[in-house]
Design a protein around this motif. Structure first.
Motif, PDB file in Angstrom:
ATOM      1  N   HIS A  49       1.610   1.807  -2.718  1.00 32.80           N
ATOM      2  CA  HIS A  49       1.098   1.070  -1.555  1.00 32.80           C
ATOM      3  C   HIS A  49       1.512  -0.392  -1.605  1.00 32.80           C
ATOM      4  N   GLY A  50       1.496  -1.005  -2.779  1.00 32.67           N
ATOM      5  CA  GLY A  50       1.864  -2.416  -2.898  1.00 32.67           C
ATOM      6  C   GLY A  50       3.293  -2.666  -2.474  1.00 32.67           C
ATOM      7  N   ARG A  51       4.188  -1.819  -2.926  1.00 34.27           N
ATOM      8  CA  ARG A  51       5.606  -1.947  -2.542  1.00 34.27           C
ATOM      9  C   ARG A  51       5.775  -1.769  -1.041  1.00 34.27           C
ATOM     10  N   ASN A  52       5.162  -0.735  -0.481  1.00 32.28           N
ATOM     11  CA  ASN A  52       5.303  -0.451   0.950  1.00 32.28           C
ATOM     12  C   ASN A  52       4.734  -1.592   1.798  1.00 32.28           C
ATOM     13  N   GLN A  53       3.603  -2.139   1.348  1.00 31.24           N
ATOM     14  CA  GLN A  53       2.961  -3.218   2.102  1.00 31.24           C
ATOM     15  C   GLN A  53       3.813  -4.484   2.099  1.00 31.24           C
ATOM     16  N   LYS A  54       4.438  -4.799   0.961  1.00 28.93           N
ATOM     17  CA  LYS A  54       5.292  -5.994   0.901  1.00 28.93           C
ATOM     18  C   LYS A  54       6.506  -5.857   1.816  1.00 28.93           C
ATOM     19  N   TYR A  55       7.094  -4.679   1.847  1.00 30.54           N
ATOM     20  CA  TYR A  55       8.213  -4.457   2.772  1.00 30.54           C
ATOM     21  C   TYR A  55       7.736  -4.600   4.218  1.00 30.54           C
ATOM     22  N   GLN A  56       6.566  -4.035   4.522  1.00 29.50           N
ATOM     23  CA  GLN A  56       6.044  -4.110   5.880  1.00 29.50           C
ATOM     24  C   GLN A  56       5.812  -5.560   6.300  1.00 29.50           C
ATOM     25  N   GLN A  57       5.239  -6.346   5.402  1.00 31.10           N
ATOM     26  CA  GLN A  57       4.958  -7.747   5.737  1.00 31.10           C
ATOM     27  C   GLN A  57       6.253  -8.533   5.966  1.00 31.10           C
TER      28      GLN A  57
END
Length: 838
Positions: free
Chosen positions: A163-171
């Motif tokens: 989730h952390g990786r996906n969220q950083k890409y999304q941001q």
């Protein structure tokens, strides 16, 4: 008067009776008869043609002739395969599937041929169709599980669960779109998650490309399920082949990608970004775009990366890449020459070698010791096309690293920080909880040389072929530069040769001898096998017992010992094996080796000569064997086998395919008193709770994937058995003691069974998420080796339950264990509380 020829509107025209065609019926009948006669004569090609003609003319006979047609197809395809007529083989399968498009057996068989030829995407499609037609078809299920590991690698699940990786890409994507990057291209889209992030952020146009047919089809399904199929255009092609306006109407303002591997550049990100900057992206400076409007500056996410590394000592890495032992099973290895794995790095590209492999350092059995502080090896700006183009031309960089601990350099471990934009980054470092592994550059040139504090290790860094290359080349000690590829004093392996005369003689010898003749590459698993002392010692003892017993049973006082007929031993191990030579070294034995590669045969011959094994006692005879079952047949002039050595367990932790069929054939070829090695395999397992195994096996809901509906689609490729597992370092809680799950008896067919019911006592409360399993391999009644031992060259495997099972201490868990070919499946429930798991 009404029109007499008019028909009522809703009436149906009477069906016209089909006219009987005697000639057609005669042709069908004679073709079926000819097909059966050709089958009897084993003329499968002609039989196949007759069946095609008859069944195309008279489809009503399909059900009647189905089994005979299948048999004919399979036998004819075997013949075509054996003579290399591959196109004809696939043409026959296509003709068969035109007749029987929903025949799961034919679909599965064609998939097997496709997979063997390397067409994994196409093979997966056929296996998947076969399973949809018949979900309980075990052959198709096993084949699909095997190919699924190739098509959708396990890191996809870890990445989507991060989730952390996906969220950083999304941001980062959201910020770029807010700043004017309204047209987006997602290169290597995978499941489509980054493209969907761009669309959700407000991008007006989103394009995506994916080379893998499996992942392309998966991305299309995912995008449609999330209501974006009309607003994201997905292309099944490499980005390098994309053109404007042929594939996308105009250049985009943002490229998003995660085409990076553990070594950063291994998936071709440099080449794809250079092409994108020249052909698909708006230029980095402001200017007029194709339609004359002011455009945002073209940019890439991630914006760049910084690569780090450190030198490490690690016995686990060493034993998979270098020979560590001086003798194997009683054989001196001095004459073996240079044996090392195909993973070796130098500043000069070599197509025969891989520059690095990958490992998760935090999970390596025995751990690792840092010999240097982490150092920065490279920085790259993905938004600077000149820097990208100049990377492969950059001079080799030499870095000096102070040594902080005493030890032997086994590898350079490498990781990177991925800079998504100016504010956000991701690290793949060994201490991070990340979906990435680290890149490992093993060292082959530092054998026996011990680094000491105050030394400086000299490392070369280059990118000559768009691969990041690192290698240890020398050590600075007391002001002297010691090259690590030079000779090492065998009496004092920690010290380099300091005698100038000896060094000169060594150089002259190197000039006069073709050193490459003594170099032999083995797979990492084969190197680890050679380093498995217990395994070879156990085989040596078991073989010795058998040979001694058979020698004594054939003793005839009237026949001189040297005149007695020898005992015959066959080794059918996969890959490189010393077991045949160990058997031959026992004396009075003629051993047959299945080693096929000429370089590896030369190694065995050198070892035989140096260990005083007569040349005629070792024979290679499998070089031209085509038939898979032929590996257990022998020349008719020879007597039956005294011993047959079967390779039973794959390195990944699974039972080898068709093991029991081979064991059945082997039993028929044994002389009286002969023996199969091993004679019995006992499968052990344990109940565990492990969240990491769940995350590596399937996407866990929609929360980690930013609310997108991805799990049901990629989880189609979930396999119930997790392989290449290190149980000693697995993050898990043990919920039971180890128990015997299954037994395979290779010597006694009557002792075997298909399924077994096992009751396991839960010793702790928790959620059963998986059942890791391993093997105790019994060479005879007394001697055995374990695939769980510290020095084992085998990994372990685990059945992962689809739904965790809650247990309390003292509960009895009932396991129904089934082995079909090489796949173990387990159904589990708490006693008196049934629940189905697989």
């Amino acid at each position: 008067m009404p029109n007499a020829s008019a028909r009522p509107r809703n009436s149906r025209r009477p069906r016209r009776r089909r006219r009987v065609d005697p000639a057609r019926n005669e042709l069908v009948s004679s073709s079926l008869e000819s097909a059966q006669q050709c089958l009897f004569n084993q003329d499968y090609g002609t039989a196949f043609v007759h069946y095609l003609l008859a069944l195309n003319l008279a489809p009503m006979f399909k059900d009647f002739a189905r089994e005979s047609f299948r048999f004919t197809l399979f036998k004819w395809s075997e013949e075509l395969d054996s003579v290399g007529r591959i196109q004809d083989l696939f043409d026959c399968y296509e003709q068969a599937l035109e007749l029987f498009p929903t025949d799961e057996v034919i679909l599965n068989s064609m998939g097997e041929h496709l997979f063997r030829m390397g067409f994994r995407d196409e093979a997966a499609g056929h296996f998947h169709k076969a399973l949809k037609l018949r979900p309980d078809y075990p052959e198709a299920r096993e084949n699909f599980y095997r190919v699924a590991n190739w098509l959708v690698e396990r890191w996809h699940f870890l990445m989507l669960n991060d989730h952390g990786r996906n969220q950083k890409y999304q941001q980062a994507i959201q910020k770029a779109v807010r700043n004017g990057c309204n047209t987006v291209l997602d290169i290597g889209t995978g499941t489509g998650i980054l493209g969907m992030c761009a669309k959700k952020a407000g991008a007006t146009e989103v394009y995506a490309c994916e080379l893998s047919k499996t992942m392309y089809e998966l991305a299309c399904e995912v995008v449609a399920a999330n209501g974006m199929d009309g607003s994201i255009k997905i292309l099944h092609m490499k980005s390098l082949e994309m053109e404007v306006p042929k594939d996308i109407p105009h250049r985009v303002s943002l490229v998003v990608t995660e085409t990076v591997d553990a070594g950063l550049f291994g998936e071709g990100i440099i080449e794809s970004l250079i092409h994108a900057w020249h052909h698909l992206l708006l230029p980095p400076q402001r200017g007029e775009n194709e339609i004359g409007e002011q455009s945002a500056t073209g940019r890439v996410i991630p914006a760049g990366a910084t690569v780090f590394g450190m030198a490490v000592e690690c016995l686990e890495i060493r034993r998979h890449h270098r020979l560590r032992v001086s003798e194997v099973g009683g054989l001196s290895m001095a004459a073996a020459g240079e044996l090392h794995s195909p993973v070796s790095c130098s500043s000069e590209p070599d197509d025969s070698m891989e520059p690095y492999t990958t490992e998760r350092l935090s999970r390596l059995p025995g751990g690792y010791k840092p010999l240097t502080e982490p150092f920065k090896a490279l920085s790259i700006d993905f938004n600077n096309v000149q820097e990208l183009e100049g990377l492969s031309c950059t001079e080799v960089q030499e870095i000096r690293l102070p040594v902080i601990q005493e030890g032997e350099v086994d590898a350079l471990a490498v990781w990177f920080q991925l800079h998504l934009d100016e504010e956000s980054s991701l690290s793949t470092g060994p201490q991070e909880d990340t979906c990435w592994e680290q890149a490992i550059y093993p060292s082959h040139s530092t054998r026996g040389f011990v680094l000491k504090p105050q030394d400086e290790l000299i490392v070369e860094v280059s990118c000559r072929d768009a691969y990041l290359r690192l290698c240890s080349v020398a050590v600075l000690r007391d002001g002297q530069k010691i090259h690590l590829d030079k000779c090492v004093d065998p009496q004092h392996p920690g010290n380099p040769v300091s005698n100038p005369e000896a060094e000169l003689c060594s150089k002259l010898a190197c000039l006069q001898t073709d050193q490459s003749k003594d170099l032999c590459m083995l797979e990492c698993s084969e190197i680890a096998l050679l380093n498995n002392h217990d395994y070879h010692q156990s085989f040596c003892s078991a073989l010795g017992k058998l040979i001694s017993r058979l020698k004594s049973s054939q003793c005839d006082p009237a026949v001189p010992t040297h005149c007695a007929s020898p005992l015959y031993v066959l080794d059918v191990s996969e890959g490189f094996s010393l077991l045949s030579l160990i058997a031959a070294s026992q004396g009075h034995v003629k051993a047959y080796s299945s080693v096929e590669k000429s370089k590896q045969q030369e190694v065995l011959k050198r070892l035989a000569h140096s260990n005083n094994v007569p040349e005629q006692q070792l024979e290679f005879w499998l070089n031209h064997t085509e038939d898979e079952q032929g590996v257990l047949q022998r020349p008719s002039r020879e007597k039956l086998w005294s011993g047959i050595i079967l390779d039973c367990v794959e390195t990944c932790g699974l039972i080898r395919q068709k093991l029991m069929e081979k064991a059945s054939l082997a039993r028929c070829l044994l002389e009286e008193g002969g023996h199969i090695f091993p004679q019995r395999i006992v499968v052990y397992g344990m109940l565990v709770e492990s969240d990491i195994l769940l995350r590596e096996s399937a996407v866990q809901g929609q929360e980690p994937t930013l609310g997108f509906n991805i799990a049901p689609f990629i989880n189609q490729f979930t396999v119930p058995v997790h392989v290449f597992l290190d149980f000693s370092t697995l993050e898990c809680r043990h919920l039971s003691e180890s128990v015997e799950l299954f037994v395979l008896d290779l010597m006694d067919t009557n002792a075997n069974y298909i399924t077994r019911e096992v009751k396991v006592l839960a010793t702790s409360a928790g959620r059963i998420t998986a059942i890791p399993f391993w093997y105790q391999i019994y060479l005879d009644e007394e001697i055995s080796v374990s695939t769980l031992s510290q020095n084992s060259h085998w990994k372990q495997a685990a059945v992962v339950l689809q739904q965790p099972l809650e247990v309390h201490a003292g509960d009895w868990v009932c396991l129904s264990v089934r082995l079909h070919k090489s796949i173990i499946s387990i159904l589990a429930h708490i006693e008196n509380k049934p629940a189905t798991m697989d």
